[in-house]
Design a protein around this motif. Structure first.
Motif, PDB file in Angstrom:
ATOM      1  N   SER A  69      64.036  16.586  47.919  1.00  0.00           N
ATOM      2  CA  SER A  69      63.435  16.146  46.661  1.00  0.00           C
ATOM      3  C   SER A  69      62.933  17.373  45.929  1.00  0.00           C
ATOM      4  O   SER A  69      62.166  18.172  46.471  1.00  0.00           O
ATOM      5  CB  SER A  69      62.269  15.178  46.924  1.00  0.00           C
ATOM      6  N   ASN A  70      63.398  17.519  44.695  1.00  0.00           N
ATOM      7  CA  ASN A  70      63.036  18.677  43.877  1.00  0.00           C
ATOM      8  C   ASN A  70      62.712  18.174  42.477  1.00  0.00           C
ATOM      9  O   ASN A  70      63.595  17.699  41.770  1.00  0.00           O
ATOM     10  CB  ASN A  70      64.184  19.687  43.846  1.00  0.00           C
ATOM     11  N   GLY A  71      61.428  18.265  42.094  1.00  0.00           N
ATOM     12  CA  GLY A  71      61.046  17.691  40.818  1.00  0.00           C
ATOM     13  C   GLY A  71      61.290  16.187  40.843  1.00  0.00           C
ATOM     14  O   GLY A  71      60.873  15.481  41.756  1.00  0.00           O
ATOM     15  N   ASP A  72      62.039  15.707  39.862  1.00  0.00           N
ATOM     16  CA  ASP A  72      62.354  14.276  39.794  1.00  0.00           C
ATOM     17  C   ASP A  72      63.705  13.944  40.417  1.00  0.00           C
ATOM     18  O   ASP A  72      64.133  12.792  40.383  1.00  0.00           O
ATOM     19  CB  ASP A  72      62.343  13.804  38.332  1.00  0.00           C
ATOM     20  N   SER A  73      64.396  14.932  40.949  1.00  0.00           N
ATOM     21  CA  SER A  73      65.734  14.695  41.492  1.00  0.00           C
ATOM     22  C   SER A  73      65.708  14.649  43.021  1.00  0.00           C
ATOM     23  O   SER A  73      64.865  15.266  43.667  1.00  0.00           O
ATOM     24  CB  SER A  73      66.701  15.788  41.027  1.00  0.00           C
ATOM     25  N   VAL A  74      66.650  13.886  43.569  1.00  0.00           N
ATOM     26  CA  VAL A  74      66.818  13.790  45.016  1.00  0.00           C
ATOM     27  C   VAL A  74      68.263  14.143  45.348  1.00  0.00           C
ATOM     28  O   VAL A  74      69.204  13.620  44.742  1.00  0.00           O
ATOM     29  CB  VAL A  74      66.497  12.376  45.536  1.00  0.00           C
ATOM     30  N   ILE A  75      68.454  15.060  46.293  1.00  0.00           N
ATOM     31  CA  ILE A  75      69.780  15.519  46.692  1.00  0.00           C
ATOM     32  C   ILE A  75      69.991  15.172  48.163  1.00  0.00           C
ATOM     33  O   ILE A  75      69.096  15.389  48.991  1.00  0.00           O
ATOM     34  CB  ILE A  75      69.925  17.038  46.479  1.00  0.00           C
ATOM     35  N   PHE A  76      71.157  14.644  48.483  1.00  0.00           N
ATOM     36  CA  PHE A  76      71.515  14.378  49.880  1.00  0.00           C
ATOM     37  C   PHE A  76      72.489  15.475  50.320  1.00  0.00           C
ATOM     38  O   PHE A  76      73.580  15.617  49.767  1.00  0.00           O
ATOM     39  CB  PHE A  76      72.132  12.991  50.021  1.00  0.00           C
ATOM     40  N   HIS A  77      72.071  16.231  51.305  1.00  0.00           N
ATOM     41  CA  HIS A  77      72.841  17.378  51.791  1.00  0.00           C
ATOM     42  C   HIS A  77      73.488  16.981  53.116  1.00  0.00           C
ATOM     43  O   HIS A  77      72.799  16.761  54.111  1.00  0.00           O
ATOM     44  CB  HIS A  77      71.902  18.575  51.968  1.00  0.00           C
ATOM     45  N   GLU A  78      74.813  16.879  53.110  1.00  0.00           N
ATOM     46  CA  GLU A  78      75.538  16.398  54.276  1.00  0.00           C
ATOM     47  C   GLU A  78      76.397  17.497  54.886  1.00  0.00           C
ATOM     48  O   GLU A  78      76.505  18.603  54.352  1.00  0.00           O
ATOM     49  CB  GLU A  78      76.393  15.197  53.882  1.00  0.00           C
ATOM     50  N   GLU A  79      77.034  17.169  56.013  1.00  0.00           N
ATOM     51  CA  GLU A  79      77.884  18.124  56.726  1.00  0.00           C
ATOM     52  C   GLU A  79      78.984  18.680  55.818  1.00  0.00           C
ATOM     53  O   GLU A  79      79.459  18.012  54.900  1.00  0.00           O
ATOM     54  CB  GLU A  79      78.534  17.441  57.932  1.00  0.00           C
ATOM     55  N   ASN A  80      79.375  19.910  56.149  1.00  0.00           N
ATOM     56  CA  ASN A  80      80.484  20.568  55.470  1.00  0.00           C
ATOM     57  C   ASN A  80      80.176  20.886  54.013  1.00  0.00           C
ATOM     58  O   ASN A  80      81.085  21.063  53.201  1.00  0.00           O
ATOM     59  CB  ASN A  80      81.775  19.748  55.573  1.00  0.00           C
ATOM     60  N   HIS A  81      78.897  20.948  53.663  1.00  0.00           N
ATOM     61  CA  HIS A  81      78.462  21.351  52.334  1.00  0.00           C
ATOM     62  C   HIS A  81      77.326  22.363  52.495  1.00  0.00           C
ATOM     63  O   HIS A  81      76.636  22.386  53.512  1.00  0.00           O
ATOM     64  CB  HIS A  81      77.967  20.154  51.519  1.00  0.00           C
ATOM     65  N   PHE A  82      77.158  23.189  51.469  1.00  0.00           N
ATOM     66  CA  PHE A  82      75.996  24.064  51.468  1.00  0.00           C
ATOM     67  C   PHE A  82      75.201  23.845  50.195  1.00  0.00           C
ATOM     68  O   PHE A  82      75.727  23.414  49.170  1.00  0.00           O
ATOM     69  CB  PHE A  82      76.383  25.541  51.645  1.00  0.00           C
ATOM     70  N   VAL A  83      73.907  24.107  50.295  1.00  0.00           N
ATOM     71  CA  VAL A  83      73.025  24.058  49.132  1.00  0.00           C
ATOM     72  C   VAL A  83      72.711  25.488  48.736  1.00  0.00           C
ATOM     73  O   VAL A  83      72.259  26.289  49.554  1.00  0.00           O
ATOM     74  CB  VAL A  83      71.732  23.278  49.445  1.00  0.00           C
ATOM     75  N   LEU A  84      72.969  25.793  47.486  1.00  0.00           N
ATOM     76  CA  LEU A  84      72.665  27.114  46.941  1.00  0.00           C
ATOM     77  C   LEU A  84      71.380  27.023  46.128  1.00  0.00           C
ATOM     78  O   LEU A  84      71.274  26.225  45.204  1.00  0.00           O
ATOM     79  CB  LEU A  84      73.812  27.601  46.053  1.00  0.00           C
ATOM     80  N   THR A  85      70.399  27.829  46.497  1.00  0.00           N
ATOM     81  CA  THR A  85      69.145  27.941  45.750  1.00  0.00           C
ATOM     82  C   THR A  85      69.073  29.341  45.183  1.00  0.00           C
ATOM     83  O   THR A  85      69.141  30.315  45.933  1.00  0.00           O
ATOM     84  CB  THR A  85      67.936  27.690  46.660  1.00  0.00           C
ATOM     85  N   ALA A  86      68.963  29.460  43.860  1.00  0.00           N
ATOM     86  CA  ALA A  86      69.020  30.776  43.238  1.00  0.00           C
ATOM     87  C   ALA A  86      67.655  31.329  42.857  1.00  0.00           C
ATOM     88  O   ALA A  86      67.537  32.516  42.565  1.00  0.00           O
ATOM     89  CB  ALA A  86      69.923  30.734  41.997  1.00  0.00           C
ATOM     90  N   VAL A  87      66.624  30.479  42.813  1.00  0.00           N
ATOM     91  CA  VAL A  87      65.257  30.946  42.554  1.00  0.00           C
ATOM     92  C   VAL A  87      64.319  30.238  43.520  1.00  0.00           C
ATOM     93  O   VAL A  87      64.712  29.288  44.193  1.00  0.00           O
ATOM     94  CB  VAL A  87      64.812  30.647  41.099  1.00  0.00           C
ATOM     95  N   GLU A  88      63.073  30.693  43.586  1.00  0.00           N
ATOM     96  CA  GLU A  88      62.104  30.046  44.469  1.00  0.00           C
ATOM     97  C   GLU A  88      61.803  28.643  43.967  1.00  0.00           C
ATOM     98  O   GLU A  88      61.371  28.460  42.822  1.00  0.00           O
ATOM     99  CB  GLU A  88      60.827  30.874  44.539  1.00  0.00           C
TER     100      GLU A  88
END
Length: 310
Positions: A69-88
């Motif tokens: 959960s980031n701000g008002d959005s919710v992301i589901f992170h599943e196998e075989n995917h990566f999450v890229l975060t570019a800032v803190e």
């Protein structure tokens, strides 16, 4: 019963990564590793919503999934995917389905933005560095080339003599593949000096160091060299929230850490993180974490889940 030998090369690499992490986790506590910039996790019980702030990094779910959960959005992170975060980014992460029979297995690779800037200067990229709606948190499918880089980095856990030299080369290749891949625009807009994204990243860095101070949006806009409305627009694109919302989350994340680690009472914590009113602090804490501060901390302690995750 052993898992059948997979015919898919990518599945074999993920099995290998999972096995190396399992062997490492059996001998070590915590997530840090001797490989610079690499953290790993093998978790066998569900993790309730946990607050954390991650700097620029990519995270890979090798087995299992997590909810972000980031701000008002919710992301589901599943196998075989990566999450890229570019800032803190302050986020709330939950791992609901981990079990001894199917451990959540993941890794995080911290990104050196100065090295990314050097890599970007050496490669020719024709794709635009900005696309409307591109935030700095995105789920991206793990392609074979990136998976191969990650597998080689994880193997270094069992080849300590190679770490000092080889890890630098692999980190550089990972940055190359990120910058030139489908999620590259998010990273390039932060790395490129003078860009709107880089200016906002400077503001984000200042907020992380000074989140206890009273926020003046005009001061932030001056630091970014932007107008107030322009800063608001680009800040929201990159983080999914306004500067005030971002500061509020930083304060509440730090408050939770202080109560967990230093056992401070609510009124003292509220003052330490910048609130003038304990009532306002309790109200906003409950809105973010779903329970008043003391009840929330008590629940976490009783569950034995006071841990940072990946």
């Amino acid at each position: 019963m052993p898992r059948p030998y997979p015919a898919n090369p990518a599945e074999r690499q993920r099995d290998e990564i999972e096995a190396v992490i399992a062997r490492f986790a059996a001998l070590h506590h915590g997530h840090s590793t001797p490989v610079p910039g690499l953290s790993v996790a093998r978790i066998t019980t569900p993790v309730p919503p946990t607050a954390q702030v991650d700097a620029a990094c990519l995270c890979i779910c090798v087995r299992g999934s997590r909810r972000i959960s980031n701000g008002d959005s919710v992301i589901f992170h599943e196998e075989n995917h990566f999450v890229l975060t570019a800032v803190e980014l302050p986020s709330i992460i939950a791992i609901p389905d981990a079990s001894p029979h199917r451990p959540y297995t993941a890794l995080r690779i911290d990104l050196d933005l100065n090295l990314a800037r050097q890599v970007m200067a050496e490669i020719d990229i024709d794709t635009p560095s900005h696309a409307p709606g591109d935030t700095c948190l995105a789920v991206i499918k793990l392609d074979p080339a990136m998976l191969d880089c990650v597998a080689r980095l994880v193997r270094l856990l069992e080849r300590p003599g190679d770490i000092a030299f080889i890890s630098k080369l692999i980190h550089q290749e990972i940055l190359y593949r990120l910058l030139s891949g489908p999620g590259g625009a998010r990273l390039r807009r932060i790395v490129r000096l003078g860009s709107q994204g880089h200016r906002v990243a400077t503001v984000i860095e200042w907020l992380n160091a000074n989140f206890r101070e009273r926020l003046r949006i005009e001061q932030l806009a001056e630091k970014a060299g932007m107008g107030v409305s322009t800063l608001h627009r680009h800040f929201n694109e990159l983080t999914g929230m306004s500067p005030i919302q971002y500061q509020k989350q930083l304060r509440l994340h730090e408050a939770r850490r202080l109560m967990m680690e230093e056992e401070l009472e609510v009124g003292m914590v509220a003052l330490k993180v910048g609130y003038e009113s304990a009532t306002q602090f309790i109200r906003e804490y409950r809105r973010l974490f779903g329970a008043p501060p003391m009840r929330d901390v008590k629940t976490i302690r009783e569950a034995g889940q006071n841990q940072k995750t990946i």
